[in-house]
Design an enzyme around this catalytic site. Structure first.
Site, mmCIF file in Angstrom:
data_model
loop_
_atom_site.group_PDB
_atom_site.id
_atom_site.type_symbol
_atom_site.label_atom_id
_atom_site.label_comp_id
_atom_site.label_asym_id
_atom_site.label_seq_id
_atom_site.Cartn_x
_atom_site.Cartn_y
_atom_site.Cartn_z
ATOM 1 N N ASP A 166 -27.794 -81.283 -68.019
ATOM 2 C CA ASP A 166 -28.544 -81.010 -68.871
ATOM 3 C C ASP A 166 -28.096 -80.143 -69.891
ATOM 4 O O ASP A 166 -26.545 -79.920 -70.287
ATOM 5 C CB ASP A 166 -29.376 -79.833 -67.958
ATOM 6 C CG ASP A 166 -28.715 -77.915 -67.288
ATOM 7 O OD1 ASP A 166 -27.762 -78.735 -68.115
ATOM 8 O OD2 ASP A 166 -29.011 -78.139 -66.507
ATOM 9 N N LYS A 189 -33.164 -82.725 -69.613
ATOM 10 C CA LYS A 189 -33.508 -82.512 -68.108
ATOM 11 C C LYS A 189 -34.774 -82.028 -67.928
ATOM 12 O O LYS A 189 -34.662 -81.129 -69.271
ATOM 13 C CB LYS A 189 -32.705 -81.874 -67.017
ATOM 14 C CG LYS A 189 -32.228 -80.665 -66.555
ATOM 15 C CD LYS A 189 -32.257 -80.737 -65.584
ATOM 16 C CE LYS A 189 -32.042 -79.026 -65.309
ATOM 17 N NZ LYS A 189 -31.059 -78.793 -64.603
ATOM 18 N N THR A 220 -29.735 -76.656 -55.078
ATOM 19 C CA THR A 220 -30.138 -77.947 -54.247
ATOM 20 C C THR A 220 -29.966 -79.115 -53.704
ATOM 21 O O THR A 220 -30.412 -79.878 -53.471
ATOM 22 C CB THR A 220 -32.141 -78.095 -54.566
ATOM 23 O OG1 THR A 220 -32.424 -78.366 -56.136
ATOM 24 C CG2 THR A 220 -32.942 -76.018 -54.659
ATOM 25 N N THR A 223 -30.940 -81.202 -59.877
ATOM 26 C CA THR A 223 -30.125 -81.504 -61.579
ATOM 27 C C THR A 223 -28.790 -82.859 -60.752
ATOM 28 O O THR A 223 -29.174 -83.339 -62.100
ATOM 29 C CB THR A 223 -29.490 -80.114 -61.617
ATOM 30 O OG1 THR A 223 -30.755 -79.385 -61.921
ATOM 31 C CG2 THR A 223 -28.578 -80.604 -63.383
HETATM 32 C C1 R5P Z 1 -29.292 -75.083 -64.525
HETATM 33 O O1 R5P Z 1 -29.973 -75.111 -65.728
HETATM 34 C C2 R5P Z 1 -27.862 -74.958 -64.238
HETATM 35 O O2 R5P Z 1 -27.218 -75.098 -64.851
HETATM 36 C C3 R5P Z 1 -27.559 -75.429 -62.832
HETATM 37 O O3 R5P Z 1 -28.208 -77.605 -62.963
HETATM 38 C C4 R5P Z 1 -29.381 -75.523 -61.617
HETATM 39 O O4 R5P Z 1 -29.694 -74.420 -61.466
HETATM 40 C C5 R5P Z 1 -28.682 -76.436 -60.773
HETATM 41 O O5 R5P Z 1 -29.640 -76.044 -59.580
HETATM 42 P P1 R5P Z 1 -30.525 -77.353 -58.081
HETATM 43 O O6 R5P Z 1 -29.248 -77.294 -57.697
HETATM 44 O O7 R5P Z 1 -31.501 -77.066 -57.716
HETATM 45 O O8 R5P Z 1 -30.770 -78.194 -59.664
#
Ligand code: R5P
Length: 303
Positions: A166, A189, A220, A223
């Protein structure tokens, strides 16, 4: 006087190693939980001490956070001369802006609370946003685990591409790409809920390349999974490597990552592992990095 190293519950796995490197003994921590859920942490006497409270606010985030605030207050009242909150994983750091009207600025509220309860300085590791420093009225030392992750990935094949899953991860991807001498690609994203995201599009050349996705944290796994699927659909080789500083992995994260094509996952021990990891997950320790920072700060040297 030597530094005083005090753990929070989330930092117990780090303090023995840190104290060993610094040639001191970690201070004991006792935490009692009352039947209604209230916490009652206790530290010993800290008179005149330069105290480093090592307390990642990892899951259960709210419990660890309240414990940290109580510990900061306890350190101050126990006679500490100077208290530094060493919070390698800073919970709520993702709430660094209001996405919709009516929300709180969670990161700011947490940092203000730490200062109000006695933190005179913060040490954080790859916080979600560098805005953390600007939000804090007390000095913030920001460490990064990217060189540590790069060392673990040294010797990666020439056809590797480093990918930011992202826009927030672009700086880390650029740094990793520079250290490993690989090109960088970026996924855009959008988050649709706490546990689901959509990878919208991709900038950069990934066809027939091995992707190394780098991020500050995995919760989780949504991402990373969305990015990995987009990369493979765009022609990247199907075996994906992931490198993230923090792994506060929820119960489903490992299967989510595996089924998205992740074949190697590198995380650090900034938060304690809640379950035994499968063999394709490698954990690198940030203990030397934290010990070094504490050593320098104790000597009033810049980190
Ligand atoms: C969000 O922008 C953070 O950098 C991570 O990409 C995100 O928090 C990861 O969380 P998850 O594994 O739930 O997608």
């Amino acid at each position: 006087m030597k530094p005083f190293i005090v753990p929070g519950s989330g930092g117990r796995h780090l303090v023995e190693g840190i104290a060993g490197i610094l040639g001191v003994r970690a201070r004991p921590l006792a935490v009692e939980t009352f039947p209604d859920g209230e916490l009652r942490p206790r530290v010993g006497a800290l008179h005149g001490g330069d105290v480093y409270l090592v307390a990642p606010t990892c899951p259960p985030v709210n419990e660890r956070l309240v414990e940290l605030l109580l510990l900061l207050d306890a350190c101050r009242r126990a006679g500490a001369d100077r208290v530094t909150a060493v919070v390698p994983y800073l919970g709520y750091a993702r709430q660094d802006r209001r996405a919709v009207a009516g929300e709180a600025l969670g990161a700011r509220a947490v940092i203000d609370a730490m200062r109000a309860t006695g933190a005179q300085r913060l040490v954080v590791l790859d916080p979600h946003s560098r805005a953390v420093e600007a939000m804090s009225a007390v000095p913030v030392e920001t460490l990064t685990a990217v060189p540590l992750l790069a060392a673990a990935l040294a010797g990666s094949p020439e056809d590797t591409v480093v990918v930011a899953p992202d826009l927030g991860a672009v700086k880390s991807a650029e740094r990793l790409g520079e250290l490993l001498r690989h090109p960088v690609a970026v996924v855009r994203k959008t988050r649709t809920s706490g546990s689901s995201v959509r990878a919208l599009d991709l900038v950069g050349e990934v066809r027939d390349r091995r992707a190394v996705i780098v991020d500050d944290m995995i919760s989780t796994g949504a991402t990373i999974a969305a990015a990995a699927e987009l990369l493979v659909a765009a022609g990247a080789r199907p075996e994906v490597t992931v490198a993230a500083t923090h792994g506060p992995l929820t119960a489903d994260a490992i299967p989510v990552l595996r089924s998205a094509g992740v074949r190697r996952l590198l995380v650090t021990d900034s938060v304690p592992a809640v379950a035994e990891h499968p063999s394709w997950v490698e954990v690198r320790s940030v203990v030397p990095l934290l010990a070094d920072a504490i050593h320098l700060l104790h000597r009033n040297t810049s980190v």
